[in-house]
Design a protein around this motif. Structure first.
Motif, PDB file in Angstrom:
ATOM      1  N   ALA A   1      50.804 -34.086  -9.595  1.00  0.00           N
ATOM      2  CA  ALA A   1      49.476 -34.342 -10.055  1.00  0.00           C
ATOM      3  C   ALA A   1      49.287 -35.926 -10.390  1.00  0.00           C
ATOM      4  CB  ALA A   1      48.860 -33.497 -11.204  1.00  0.00           C
TER       5      ALA A   1
ATOM      6  N   ARG B   1      41.578 -36.138 -14.230  1.00  0.00           N
ATOM      7  CA  ARG B   1      41.746 -34.807 -13.908  1.00  0.00           C
ATOM      8  C   ARG B   1      42.661 -34.260 -14.962  1.00  0.00           C
ATOM      9  NH1 ARG B   1      42.995 -36.238  -7.627  1.00  0.00           N
ATOM     10  NH2 ARG B   1      41.069 -36.405  -7.075  1.00  0.00           N
ATOM     11  N   THR B   2      42.203 -33.169 -15.784  1.00  0.00           N
ATOM     12  CA  THR B   2      43.407 -32.602 -16.635  1.00  0.00           C
ATOM     13  C   THR B   2      43.242 -31.291 -16.553  1.00  0.00           C
ATOM     14  OG1 THR B   2      41.234 -32.514 -18.218  1.00  0.00           O
ATOM     15  CG2 THR B   2      42.453 -34.398 -18.447  1.00  0.00           C
ATOM     16  N   GLY B   3      44.058 -30.358 -17.137  1.00  0.00           N
ATOM     17  CA  GLY B   3      44.349 -28.913 -17.199  1.00  0.00           C
ATOM     18  C   GLY B   3      44.930 -28.734 -15.671  1.00  0.00           C
ATOM     19  N   HIS B   4      45.522 -27.436 -15.695  1.00  0.00           N
ATOM     20  CA  HIS B   4      46.367 -26.849 -14.610  1.00  0.00           C
ATOM     21  C   HIS B   4      47.315 -27.925 -14.164  1.00  0.00           C
ATOM     22  CE1 HIS B   4      43.112 -23.749 -14.089  1.00  0.00           C
ATOM     23  NE2 HIS B   4      42.377 -24.845 -14.309  1.00  0.00           N
ATOM     24  N   GLY B   5      48.108 -28.401 -15.079  1.00  0.00           N
ATOM     25  CA  GLY B   5      49.223 -29.309 -14.795  1.00  0.00           C
ATOM     26  C   GLY B   5      48.860 -30.538 -14.707  1.00  0.00           C
ATOM     27  N   ARG B   6      47.553 -30.849 -14.817  1.00  0.00           N
ATOM     28  CA  ARG B   6      47.077 -32.363 -14.439  1.00  0.00           C
ATOM     29  C   ARG B   6      46.879 -33.266 -15.953  1.00  0.00           C
ATOM     30  NH1 ARG B   6      42.019 -31.010 -10.800  1.00  0.00           N
ATOM     31  NH2 ARG B   6      41.469 -29.780 -12.571  1.00  0.00           N
TER      32      ARG B   6
ATOM     33  N   GLY C   1      50.816 -29.776 -24.121  1.00  0.00           N
ATOM     34  CA  GLY C   1      50.771 -28.942 -22.794  1.00  0.00           C
ATOM     35  C   GLY C   1      52.083 -28.898 -22.440  1.00  0.00           C
TER      36      GLY C   1
ATOM     37  N   ASP D   1      52.598 -31.073 -13.961  1.00  0.00           N
ATOM     38  CA  ASP D   1      52.720 -30.983 -12.535  1.00  0.00           C
ATOM     39  C   ASP D   1      53.096 -32.388 -12.077  1.00  0.00           C
ATOM     40  OD1 ASP D   1      52.353 -30.841  -9.732  1.00  0.00           O
ATOM     41  OD2 ASP D   1      50.610 -29.975  -9.687  1.00  0.00           O
TER      42      ASP D   1
END
Length: 375
Positions: free
Chosen positions: A137, A31-36, A358, A134
């Motif tokens: 996450a 899982r990547t993006g949006h804090g992951r 990031g 995050d």
């Protein structure tokens, strides 16, 4: 010369990967993006399982079902091994693998009905919390199920994804981006020995004096990058570390890490000898990462024996004493190869990793820092 060409004293298998051990499959989910920035890797054994063992040498391990691998205990073979991000939280990923195996009727039989199985799935977690920004996450059972489904869907002997994938998605090694790497060797006897590593170390894979990857010096001095390239890379790495420290989600001090690995062979080994393979494979980590096995690491190596080949290619000598020596010699060759392929797998992880910039930090790749000098 590329690292794939520099396979060491023995030729690599067709894929130079863990899947060169017949019957083993590898699946990744992330899982990547949006804090992951996290993921899970599953090594799926042939149906019926593989003999397994584990050797934990880091001071801060996060594991599940490792006691089941003690050769004194009941379960003799396991169906899968899980390597996951998310620290202790990420061990939930193993539940998804257990559920998939139960649905497939694979596991330790506990009743007369073939559906009455209890899958024993050893797992180990590395620390990547907050690396995407995050803190919450982390892998869960759904991600573990996705990873084992990916493994099951792969063809026998399929290539293995490397770099920023699976358990290596959020991995960092000495401030550099870490990741997944794999390698294999075929011994003169025809036995295959292979390794897969999720490189996430408090120590560094790079000699600070020369810029050479430690794992590349195992078979020779290595070719250092030009002094000016190395100096510039060190400055950029130091700046990246400061940037990461300034981003709150990555500000865990001291750094918490853990390198995880699976070493496997198709030779028929007892559980005790498989445990010895897990232990000597740690030498490969010590060659490729410095320092290792710290209190802030949870360095863990699993070993698998599929048993498809006899330990000795020929009948042992009739004299029992010579038979023991012959077996010891064959086993020693496997043990030495286990350390070699694990060191190469670490190098592959570093070379295939890609920079991540990031909210959780700036983690430059070795190739970005060293460019063409990375080889």
């Amino acid at each position: 010369m590329t690292e794939r060409a520099a396979a060491g004293p023995h030729p690599a298998g067709p894929r130079d990967a863990l899947t060169d051990v017949p019957g083993l499959r590898v699946g990744h989910a992330q899982r990547t993006g949006h804090g992951r920035l996290t993921g899970t890797t599953v090594v799926l054994a042939p149906e019926g399982g593989a003999v397994a063992a584990v050797d934990v040498r880091g001071g801060g391990p996060g594991t599940r079902e490792t006691d089941a691998l003690d050769h004194r205990n009941l379960v003799q073979r396991i169906e899968a091994v899980v390597l996951t991000g998310g620290s202790a939280f990420g061990l939930d990923a193993a539940s998804g693998v257990v559920g998939w195996l139960e649905d497939a009727g694979r596991g330790f039989r506990v009743g007369p009905d073939p559906a009455q199985v209890v899958p024993v799935v050893p797992a180990a977690a590395l620390f990547d919390l907050g690396r995407g920004g995050d803190w919450r996450a982390r892998p869960d059972a759904a991600l573990g199920r996705a990873a084992v489904e990916a493994a099951a869907a792969g063809a026998p002997g399929a290539p293995v994804g490397e770099g920023n994938t699976g358990a290596g998605t959020g991995a960092v090694a000495g401030g550099l981006k870490g990741g997944i790497g794999t390698a294999s060797a075929v011994l003169p006897s025809g036995v295959t020995v292979a390794a897969l590593a999720a490189v996430n170390a408090a120590g560094s894979p790079v000699d600070p004096d020369t810029g050479v990857l430690y794992g590349r010096t195992v078979r020779g001095p290595g070719t250092p990058p030009p002094a000016d390239v190395h100096a510039a890379a060190q400055r950029r790495l130091a700046a990246a570390r400061e940037t990461s420290r300034a981003r709150a989600a990555a500000s865990v001090h001291p750094p918490l890490n853990t390198t995880l690995a699976v070493v496997a062979t198709d030779a028929a080994l007892t559980r005790a000898r498989t445990h010895k393979l897990a232990g000597t494979a740690h030498d490969g980590l010590a060659r490729a990462l410095r320092p290792v096995h710290l209190l802030s690491d949870g360095d863990t190596v699993f070993a698998l024996s599929t048993g498809a080949r006899p330990l000795l290619a020929e009948e042992p000598p009739a004299d029992p004493a010579f038979g023991v020596h012959a077996e010891a010699g064959a086993l020693n060759e496997i043990l030495a190869a286990g350390a070699d392929v694990l060191a190469r797998a670490v190098v592959r992880a570093v070379l295939t990793a890609e920079t991540v910039d990031g909210p959780g930090g700036l983690f430059p790749s070795y190739r970005e820092l060293y460019g063409a000098a990375a080889g």
